[in-house]
Design a protein around this motif. Structure first.
Motif, PDB file in Angstrom:
ATOM      1  N   PHE A 118       0.758  -1.088   0.064  1.00  0.00           N
ATOM      2  CA  PHE A 118       0.071  -0.027  -0.003  1.00  0.00           C
ATOM      3  C   PHE A 118       0.874   1.275  -0.221  1.00  0.00           C
ATOM      4  N   ASP A 119       0.168   2.441  -0.243  1.00  0.00           N
ATOM      5  CA  ASP A 119       0.858   3.793  -0.225  1.00  0.00           C
ATOM      6  C   ASP A 119       1.312   4.167   1.117  1.00  0.00           C
ATOM      7  N   LYS A 120       0.332   3.711   2.133  1.00  0.00           N
ATOM      8  CA  LYS A 120       0.802   3.991   3.645  1.00  0.00           C
ATOM      9  C   LYS A 120       0.175   2.825   4.416  1.00  0.00           C
ATOM     10  N   THR A 121       0.737   2.737   5.562  1.00  0.00           N
ATOM     11  CA  THR A 121       0.283   1.506   6.374  1.00  0.00           C
ATOM     12  C   THR A 121       0.437   1.788   7.915  1.00  0.00           C
ATOM     13  N   PRO A 122      -0.590   1.389   8.830  1.00  0.00           N
ATOM     14  CA  PRO A 122      -0.027   1.632  10.402  1.00  0.00           C
ATOM     15  C   PRO A 122       0.728   0.290  10.902  1.00  0.00           C
ATOM     16  N   PHE A 123       0.690  -0.730   9.899  1.00  0.00           N
ATOM     17  CA  PHE A 123       1.411  -1.946  10.382  1.00  0.00           C
ATOM     18  C   PHE A 123       3.128  -1.889  10.267  1.00  0.00           C
ATOM     19  N   TYR A 124       3.780  -2.106  11.420  1.00  0.00           N
ATOM     20  CA  TYR A 124       4.906  -2.024  11.479  1.00  0.00           C
ATOM     21  C   TYR A 124       5.685  -3.376  10.717  1.00  0.00           C
ATOM     22  N   ALA A 125       6.678  -2.960   9.937  1.00  0.00           N
ATOM     23  CA  ALA A 125       7.192  -4.142   9.303  1.00  0.00           C
ATOM     24  C   ALA A 125       8.546  -4.701  10.141  1.00  0.00           C
ATOM     25  N   GLU A 126       8.642  -5.962  10.015  1.00  0.00           N
ATOM     26  CA  GLU A 126       9.594  -6.527  10.775  1.00  0.00           C
ATOM     27  C   GLU A 126      11.261  -5.936  10.496  1.00  0.00           C
TER      28      GLU A 126
END
Length: 423
Positions: free
Chosen positions: A42-50
């Protein structure tokens, strides 16, 4: 695996999850599939990536008639790839709402801040040579690898644990500043963390002024939110690198309650108060050692009284061959018996077996005269045990082996006799 379906050409995912746990109007850039698994960018996300040892967030993505369970997020360059499975509908070029699992995120944040406190405490207790060499920050536990020359003593572990909990109980504020020039951050005394890559501007996590680190992870607002910190295990993972595993909050309380329950059960079985468990165990261990010594003395006495090498030896070529079958004897006892028998034999070869359950231990020894005539117990035992579910080896005067099947003992002895008679 599989081809990507692209909708838009942006090459970067904006992360909004430092302050938000939910994000609307997420534009789907592309997605891919592998069996039942889907990958979405996505262009933005609240999900933290590992990243930096911290695991990726979990949660849900939703749109009109679509619901996708997200079980992790990974970075590919500047893009965040969301890994999940479709629970409802089909993926389409829509705007999505992302909602992270806040319960897991809160546990992750508590464990991440606890990792910083642990790093600080280890440097305080062990010395400034301690440096992070790896980490894992997950919802259920934390793991911290660090440089140190040897195992930690129980006192060092207790002192470290107490130091971390002291800062938790002080409820120290956790300050996070983004966009700090890296040289300014270094001047503040900020430590870089293992495995992280830093640009010109960095994010600084400051806990009460005593722990200052460069970190891109998510953190709680005050140390009191950690609740409680408990070390599970300390171990070595390579030369000069130690590992501490720990839990926090409810997981720490559950662990303590479990330990307390075990301790109370043990005190009941030992018929003593909790405070007396250690003394009672030490007393029982000493009694067991004394009984074992007495048992060995009795077995030695019984053996010496009934065993006569002259009656048990058989002639095998120029050698006097003795077979001794035992049960439940240790290798130390077998070697001791072997030495006592050798003192009573000339040109002797002694073959001893001891059976416990279906396992068999073997000891083969030879007198000095036999060795001078060319006996090699290591070679003899290997040959005698060949094809009998056992193996062994050793020196010319003493060899040991082990295997299964008590029925193989007589065959091994017969083979040994054959070799000596032909030799």
């Amino acid at each position: 695996e599989g081809e990507w379906v692209s909708y838009h050409d942006e090459v970067k995912t904006g992360f909004t999850g430092y302050k938000a746990v939910k994000q609307d109007k997420m534009k789907l850039l592309k997605y891919g599939r592998s069996g039942d698994e889907v990958f979405l960018v996505f262009d933005k996300t609240p999900f933290y990536a590992e990243s930096g040892g911290q695991v990726g967030d979990e949660g849900y993505l939703e749109s009109d008639g679509v619901r996708i369970r997200i079980r992790g997020v990974k970075k590919t360059g500047d893009l965040y790839v969301h890994l999940g499975s479709i629970e409802k509908g089909e993926i389409a070029d829509l705007q999505y709402t992302g909602t992270i699992d806040t319960e897991k995120r809160n546990r992750i944040m508590a464990n991440h801040t606890a990792t910083h406190l642990l790093h600080h405490s280890l440097r305080k207790i062990l010395g400034s040579h301690v440096a992070q060499a790896g980490s894992l920050v997950a919802p259920d536990k934390l793991r911290f690898d660090f440089n140190h020359y040897g195992p930690l003593t129980q006192k060092e572990l207790s002192d470290t644990e107490r130091e971390v909990n002291k800062e938790i109980f002080h409820n120290v504020p956790v300050s996070v500043k983004g966009g700090v020039p890296i040289e300014e951050a270094k001047a503040m005394g900020a430590m870089a963390l293992f495995g992280e890559k830093y640009g010109k501007n960095v994010r600084v996590v400051d806990i009460g002024g005593f722990s200052i680190e460069l970190c891109g992870g998510t953190h709680i607002e005050r140390t009191g939110d950690i609740g409680l910190f408990k070390i599970i295990k300390e171990s070595s993972i390579s030369s000069g690198v130690r590992r501490i595993e720990a839990v926090t909050n409810e997981a720490a309380l559950d662990l303590i309650n479990r330990y307390e329950s075990i301790l109370k059960e043990a005190s009941g079985l030992l018929d003593t108060g909790v405070e007396g468990v250690t003394a009672r165990i030490n007393d029982l261990q000493q009694r067991v050692r004394d009984l074992e010594k007495e048992r060995k003395r009795e077995r030695k006495k019984d053996f010496d009284e009934v065993f006569d090498p002259e009656k048990h030896k058989v002639k095998a070529g120029m050698y006097n061959l003795v077979l001794i079958k035992l049960a439940g004897h240790s290798r130390d006892e077998m070697r001791e018996i072997s030495d006592r028998v050798k003192n009573k034999l000339e040109m002797g070869v002694i073959f001893i077996s001891s059976v416990e359950d279906d396992k068999v231990a073997y000891v083969l020894s030879a007198t000095g005269e036999a060795v001078k005539q060319g006996i090699n117990c290591g070679t003899l035992l290997r040959e005698a045990l060949k094809g009998r579910d056992a193996s062994g080896g050793g020196r010319p005067n003493l060899a040991e082996g082990g295997g299964t099947g008590p029925d193989n003992i007589s065959g091994a002895f017969d083979r040994l006799q054959e070799i000596l008679e032909s030799g």
